[in-house]
Design an enzyme around this catalytic site. Structure first.
Site, short mmCIF file in Angstrom:
data_model
loop_
_atom_site.label_atom_id
_atom_site.label_comp_id
_atom_site.label_asym_id
_atom_site.label_seq_id
_atom_site.Cartn_x
_atom_site.Cartn_y
_atom_site.Cartn_z
N THR A 1 0.91 0.80 2.89
CA THR A 1 1.58 2.23 2.43
C THR A 1 3.03 1.93 2.10
O THR A 1 3.73 1.25 2.56
CB THR A 1 1.75 3.47 3.33
N ASP A 2 3.47 2.66 0.86
CA ASP A 2 4.85 2.74 0.86
C ASP A 2 5.68 3.19 1.85
O ASP A 2 6.93 2.97 1.99
CB ASP A 2 5.20 3.36 -0.31
N GLU A 3 5.10 3.85 2.87
CA GLU A 3 6.10 4.30 3.97
C GLU A 3 6.66 2.94 4.71
O GLU A 3 7.50 3.11 5.58
CB GLU A 3 5.29 5.13 4.82
N TYR B 1 3.73 5.80 12.64
CA TYR B 1 2.60 5.56 11.75
C TYR B 1 2.98 4.68 10.87
O TYR B 1 2.40 3.43 10.61
CB TYR B 1 2.25 6.68 10.92
N LYS C 1 1.59 0.57 10.32
CA LYS C 1 1.05 -0.11 9.24
C LYS C 1 1.75 -1.59 8.78
O LYS C 1 1.35 -2.48 8.54
CB LYS C 1 1.23 0.93 7.99
#
Ligand SMILES: *[C@@H]1O[C@H](CO)[C@@H](O)[C@H](O)[C@H]1NC(C)=O
Length: 356
Positions: free
Chosen positions: A133-135, A160, A164
């Site tokens: 994810t871009d997060e 979260y 990742k």
């Protein structure tokens, strides 16, 4: 570019969930000579009906299973001569990760580790595509900051995103240590049909459909970049066939919008424009809420992918779908509260939707 691996027997984790189901449907329909095995434990945010369109096609198979179970994964690999893994299964909801975040470490890090180990041991394996994810980049500094490319340092700000990022390092290590042919993707926020209504867009839609105000975290000015799920499914088709082993690909669109604007668009589409103020309720922000994420997807564009669905069209299609399939996920009351904690203990107590 290295010579093309023949990819044919695909193991897709999390395929009864949101993005996974769209990718599975696209691949099953577009490539009748591929075999797609969806592997999913049918957690709260997944639903077998998401796969109705392909359930009876001869090149599709569903196996109910947990990614923690290395024996079952290995058996499915062998039985189906799996050569490709597309790993979508994950705990993904940031709000939940402020509550019981151990479940995130288990699924996202340990679960990925099990799959990597099984893939390493599987002699027919040609590709392992890990969906991140871009997060993982953390918060974009301000609104003038340059979009982040795949070399940008990883500075996840919530549990979260940290899990990742952790999973990504494991994936990279299996590439370095064992030459596992991995590719990593980092996507923007995705929206569209099949998404469990804990996420912003389906949550807002379902709140409005029930006559409840949408719950805006903080001042609503945090922005996110939204990409329609069918565009994302085509991005995975592109990366699967043209992506280079060992590389990372951002998957981003160009619809960066503050949450409050998204809410207003949905209120309009659902015909409640005249009651706009009644349909907006501001609630306390998350403990930490990234201001924005902005990524550049030039690398993916160079493989031939581009975003095709406008945000307006995407939102309309999404609203139509929730109008028709309002019962897809059964009782979603607890997902519609301001700060849900679907994975249970450790979080704030639940507030019922009526006390918003
Ligand atoms: C992979 O193979 C090694 C060596 O044979 C074995 O010890 C290990 O348990 C296997 N891992 C999995 C997840 O099956």
């Amino acid at each position: 570019m290295s010579k093309k691996a023949k990819l044919q027997n695909i193991f897709l984790t999390g395929g009864a969930g949101f993005i996974g189901s769209h990718v599975a449907i696209l691949l099953v329909k577009k490539y009748p000579d591929y075999n797609i095995v969806v592997y999913d434990k049918l957690d709260y945010c997944a639903c077998l009906e998401n796969l109705n369109e392909v359930m009876d096609l001869p090149n599709f198979k569903f196996v109910k299973g947990d990614i923690f179970s290395s024996d079952l994964v290995t058996n499915v690999f062998k039985e189906n001569k799996i050569d490709t893994v597309l790993h979508f299964a994950a705990q993904t909801h940031v709000d939940n990760s402020f509550g019981n975040s151990f479940a995130f470490t288990q699924s996202n890090i340990y679960g990925t580790h099990v799959l990597l180990e099984c893939a390493k041991n599987c002699s027919t394996m040609r590709r392992f595509i890990h969906v991140s994810t871009d997060e993982v980049y953390g918060e974009g500094e301000d609104f003038d900051a340059k979009p982040m490319d795949e070399e940008h340092v990883l500075e996840p700000t919530n549990p979260y995103a940290a899990t990742k990022a952790g999973a990504e390092f494991l994936v990279k290590s299996y590439h370095r240590s064992f030459k596992l042919p991995v590719i990593i993707t980092r996507g923007n926020n995705v929206y569209g049909p099949h998404q469990f209504p804990e996420k912003l867009i389906p949550k807002f839609i379902n709140q409005i459909l029930r006559g409840l105000p949408v719950t805006i975290h903080g001042d609503g000015l945090n922005t996110r970049n939204f990409l329609f799920v069918e565009d994302v499914a085509r991005a995975f088709d592109c990366i699967l066939h043209k992506g280079e082993v060992g590389k990372i690909y951002n998957i981003g669109g160009c619809n960066e919008l503050p949450n409050i604007e998204v809410a207003k668009s949905l209120i309009k589409i659902l015909g409640k424009e005249s009651e706009m103020d009644d349909y907006i309720s501001y609630v306390p922000d998350r403990k930490f809420n990234d201001l924005r994420y902005t990524i550049t997807s030039e690398k993916l564009h160079s493989l031939g992918w581009k975003e095709e669905i406008s945000f307006e069209d995407g939102l309309r299609k999404t609203v139509e779908w929730y109008n028709t399939y309002i019962h897809r996920y059964g009782n979603i009351d607890s997902a519609l509260i301001a700060h849900p904690r679907m994975t249970g203990s450790g979080g704030a107590e639940a507030t019922s939707p009526t006390n918003l």
